[in-house]
Design an enzyme around this catalytic site. Structure first.
Site, mmCIF file in Angstrom:
data_model
loop_
_atom_site.group_PDB
_atom_site.id
_atom_site.type_symbol
_atom_site.label_atom_id
_atom_site.label_comp_id
_atom_site.label_asym_id
_atom_site.label_seq_id
_atom_site.Cartn_x
_atom_site.Cartn_y
_atom_site.Cartn_z
ATOM 1 N N ASP A 91 -8.040 -5.009 -0.338
ATOM 2 C CA ASP A 91 -8.512 -5.863 -1.448
ATOM 3 C C ASP A 91 -8.180 -7.329 -1.263
ATOM 4 O O ASP A 91 -8.645 -8.163 -2.051
ATOM 5 C CB ASP A 91 -7.890 -5.362 -2.766
ATOM 6 N N HIS B 203 0.855 -1.196 0.000
ATOM 7 C CA HIS B 203 0.000 0.000 0.000
ATOM 8 C C HIS B 203 0.888 1.242 0.000
ATOM 9 O O HIS B 203 1.954 1.247 0.602
ATOM 10 C CB HIS B 203 -0.887 0.018 1.248
HETATM 11 C C1 SDX Z 1 -6.074 0.334 -3.084
HETATM 12 O O1 SDX Z 1 -4.151 4.717 -2.014
HETATM 13 C C2 SDX Z 1 -5.142 4.148 -1.456
HETATM 14 O O2 SDX Z 1 -5.567 4.558 -0.396
HETATM 15 C C3 SDX Z 1 -5.747 3.007 -2.253
HETATM 16 C C4 SDX Z 1 -6.817 2.190 -1.539
HETATM 17 C C5 SDX Z 1 -8.081 2.986 -1.289
HETATM 18 O O3 SDX Z 1 -8.810 2.637 -0.366
HETATM 19 O O4 SDX Z 1 -8.367 3.895 -2.133
HETATM 20 O O5 SDX Z 1 -6.307 1.718 -0.293
HETATM 21 C C6 SDX Z 1 -7.220 0.982 -2.389
HETATM 22 O O6 SDX Z 1 -5.772 0.687 -4.194
HETATM 23 C C7 SDX Z 1 -5.260 -0.694 -2.345
HETATM 24 C C8 SDX Z 1 -4.062 -1.222 -3.179
HETATM 25 C C9 SDX Z 1 -4.578 -2.295 -4.160
HETATM 26 N N1 SDX Z 1 -3.484 -2.684 -5.085
HETATM 27 C C10 SDX Z 1 -2.890 -3.882 -5.019
HETATM 28 O O7 SDX Z 1 -3.109 -4.717 -4.142
HETATM 29 C C11 SDX Z 1 -1.884 -4.144 -6.153
HETATM 30 C C12 SDX Z 1 -0.605 -4.737 -5.578
HETATM 31 N N2 SDX Z 1 0.083 -3.680 -4.794
HETATM 32 C C13 SDX Z 1 1.094 -2.927 -5.461
HETATM 33 O O8 SDX Z 1 0.981 -2.754 -6.836
HETATM 34 C C14 SDX Z 1 1.602 -1.731 -4.667
HETATM 35 O O9 SDX Z 1 1.840 -2.172 -3.397
HETATM 36 C C15 SDX Z 1 0.756 -0.467 -4.625
HETATM 37 C C16 SDX Z 1 0.413 0.001 -5.973
HETATM 38 C C17 SDX Z 1 -0.491 -0.702 -3.824
HETATM 39 C C18 SDX Z 1 1.596 0.599 -3.914
HETATM 40 O O10 SDX Z 1 2.682 0.829 -4.707
HETATM 41 P P1 SDX Z 1 3.803 1.933 -4.323
HETATM 42 O O11 SDX Z 1 3.463 2.641 -3.065
HETATM 43 O O12 SDX Z 1 4.068 2.765 -5.540
HETATM 44 O O13 SDX Z 1 5.018 1.076 -3.952
HETATM 45 P P2 SDX Z 1 6.136 0.632 -4.970
HETATM 46 O O14 SDX Z 1 5.498 0.156 -6.247
HETATM 47 O O15 SDX Z 1 7.149 1.721 -5.054
HETATM 48 O O16 SDX Z 1 6.762 -0.655 -4.223
HETATM 49 C C19 SDX Z 1 7.821 -0.519 -3.285
HETATM 50 C C20 SDX Z 1 8.558 -1.854 -3.391
HETATM 51 C C21 SDX Z 1 8.987 -2.181 -4.830
HETATM 52 O O17 SDX Z 1 10.103 -3.026 -4.749
HETATM 53 P P3 SDX Z 1 11.608 -2.350 -4.848
HETATM 54 O O18 SDX Z 1 11.638 -1.546 -6.156
HETATM 55 O O19 SDX Z 1 11.769 -1.474 -3.613
HETATM 56 O O20 SDX Z 1 12.567 -3.541 -4.872
HETATM 57 O O21 SDX Z 1 7.684 -2.935 -2.998
HETATM 58 C C22 SDX Z 1 7.471 -3.795 -4.117
HETATM 59 C C23 SDX Z 1 7.838 -3.008 -5.349
HETATM 60 O O22 SDX Z 1 8.244 -3.876 -6.406
HETATM 61 N N3 SDX Z 1 6.052 -4.158 -4.099
HETATM 62 C C24 SDX Z 1 5.575 -5.382 -4.345
HETATM 63 C C25 SDX Z 1 4.180 -5.276 -4.158
HETATM 64 N N4 SDX Z 1 3.864 -4.025 -3.815
HETATM 65 C C26 SDX Z 1 5.030 -3.338 -3.784
HETATM 66 N N5 SDX Z 1 6.167 -6.529 -4.697
HETATM 67 C C27 SDX Z 1 5.354 -7.614 -4.882
HETATM 68 N N6 SDX Z 1 4.011 -7.591 -4.710
HETATM 69 C C28 SDX Z 1 3.396 -6.459 -4.346
HETATM 70 N N7 SDX Z 1 2.092 -6.446 -4.190
#
Ligand code: SDX
Length: 428
Positions: free
Chosen positions: A364, A307
């Protein structure tokens, strides 16, 4: 704590005020930066460190896993309130009295008809159309049948637009589902509660009397509350920036639906179930999917995990996980993907990759398991998210307009070609 911050650039020191919110969050107000520095701006892709507004609607603390709507803890609201009460408090600032709630619901019921010509738009979609695309289009089409854009300075017009949207949106959402299932459209029943009526419009059989199942309605009501607002997330920021051009409420919400559809945002609840099903089909090999999630060469992410703000458990995920067990127990449903989800969560919470990046289950991760137990088709999961988020979007749009926020127009840093002479096509 300091109420000023100093930035030094090119030997020049520029001072900026530091503002402090009611929960002691602090921000540097840089609105004078470009002028004071001779054109220097900031850049922050994804706005990870940048606030877009001050807001009194929702407070969340990602480190502590705290979420409150208008100061009320999400745990209290999920347990003690109903969705319409929460919607009222998000939009108007206070939990309603019994009379206020009764009038609010009566005003919504009075607007729950949808113009018959809207059906012609719905008929134009193929059955294969994703309900989020249908819902975004139908919400925008509502403008044609409710042409008065909202005069936000008129409390009466603002209230009228709000109750219209809260009344018609569930009808459109239910119609999108019934279209997909080739079922006759249902107009609801104004003798029912708000969430009961939504469920009736989604599931009532044309040749049977609709019966309220309390366990189902209570589960749905709780899920809608848990999705009702979440400060400046992607879709809410979309609603705000579209509304900042003084586009109407319906147009702004239509844009928010499209933003929510993305699998990194609200579309994740559908992606989670598809992922859990794939793991089940793959013999429940969670370790293979954990490895894929950690492999940078693999675009696969563990959907429902991570998140932007929560670097602790998403408090909504905690509540939904308990509710999933309760609802499946009450309905006597055994769903193998619930056990796969719990296994995946357990593995991830002890895996350094996830622990180091503070990746926890989000709203989710478990919600789809309840939606599925309620008989909601997987393509409708994100529509359920939109139904819950609607009062939050409305509240945020209303606050942005009432505070007379300026049109949203970020800056950029240009990295393209410098000035060059035009070349005739014969010379290229
Ligand atoms: C919602 O913003 C809100 O409030 C949203 C929400 C709401 O109520 O409106 O809460 C609803 O959208 C919840 C999120 C639903 N999405 C998912 O479940 C999709 C999977 N999650 C990711 O795509 C991700 O965690 C996000 C999009 C939710 C957040 O992404 P960020 O904050 O941009 O974090 P990032 O992509 O920079 O990740 C940081 C690190 C990275 O690795 P490094 O580059 O540091 O090595 O964490 C890794 C990412 O690759 N990472 C994951 C991951 N989420 C982050 N790796 C594997 N699986 C994951 N799910």
């Amino acid at each position: 704590m300091a109420d000023k911050a100093t930035l030094t650039i090119d030997g020049q020191s520029i001072e900026f005020p530091v503002i402090t919110g009611s929960e002691n969050e602090r921000a540097i107000n840089i609105k004078t930066l470009r002028g004071a520095s001779g054109g220097v701006t900031t850049i922050d892709p994804g706005y990870k460190n940048t606030g877009s507004c001050e807001s009194a609607i929702t407070f969340l603390d990602g480190e502590k896993g705290i979420l409150r709507y208008r100061g009320y803890a999400i745990e209290d609201l999920a347990e003690k309130a109903d969705f319409l009460e929460v919607a009222y408090s998000l939009i108007f600032g206070e939990l309603p009295t019994a009379d206020q709630l009764e009038k609010f619901h009566a005003d919504i019921k009075a607007e729950s008809h949808v113009d018959e010509d809207m059906k012609k738009i719905l008929d134009g979609f193929p059955k294969s159309a994703h309900p989020m695309g249908v819902l975004s289009a139908l919400t925008s089409a509502l403008i044609a049948f409710n042409p008065n854009t909202v005069n936000v300075d008129s409390e009466e017009e603002m209230y009228s637009a709000i109750v219209k949207l809260l009344a018609k949106f569930p009808v459109l959402a239910a119609w999108a589902m019934r279209k997909k299932k080739s079922q006759p459209l249902d107009y609801g029943d104004n003798s029912l509660g708000y969430v009961e009526n939504l469920h009736k419009m989604m599931f009532a059989k044309p040749n049977e009397e609709y019966k309220v199942d309390r366990a189902v309605i209570d589960a749905l009501d709780k899920l809608l509350i848990l999705h009702a607002d979440h400060e400046q997330n992607c879709s809410t920021s979309t609603v705000r920036i579209v509304g900042s051009s003084h586009a109407g409420l319906f147009a702004s919400i239509s844009a928010g639906i499209s933003a929510l559809w993305g699998p990194l945002h609200g579309g994740a609840n559908q992606a989670v179930i598809e992922m859990l099903e794939a793991i089940k089909e793959d013999g429940g090999d969670t370790k293979k999917y954990m490895a894929k999630a950690k492999d940078k060469a693999d675009p696969f992410r563990l959907m429902g995990f991570g998140h932007r703000v929560y670097k602790n458990f998403d408090p909504r995920a905690r509540i939904i996980k308990v509710a999933a067990d309760d609802v499946l127990g009450q309905l006597g449903i055994e769903d193998p993907v619930l056990e796969i989800a719990k296994g995946l969560e357990k593995e991830a919470l002890s895996d350094p990759y996830f622990v180091d990046r503070k990746l926890y289950p989000n709203v989710d991760f478990y919600s789809g398991i309840i939606y599925r137990a309620l008989g909601i088709p997987v393509e409708m999961f994100t529509v359920m998210f939109a139904l819950g988020r609607l009062p939050g979007w409305i509240a945020q749009w209303k606050e942005m307009r009432e505070r007379k926020e300026p049109i949203g127009r970020p800056r950029q840093i240009y990295i393209g070609e410098n000035l060059r002479d035009f070349k005739a096509v014969s010379d290229r």
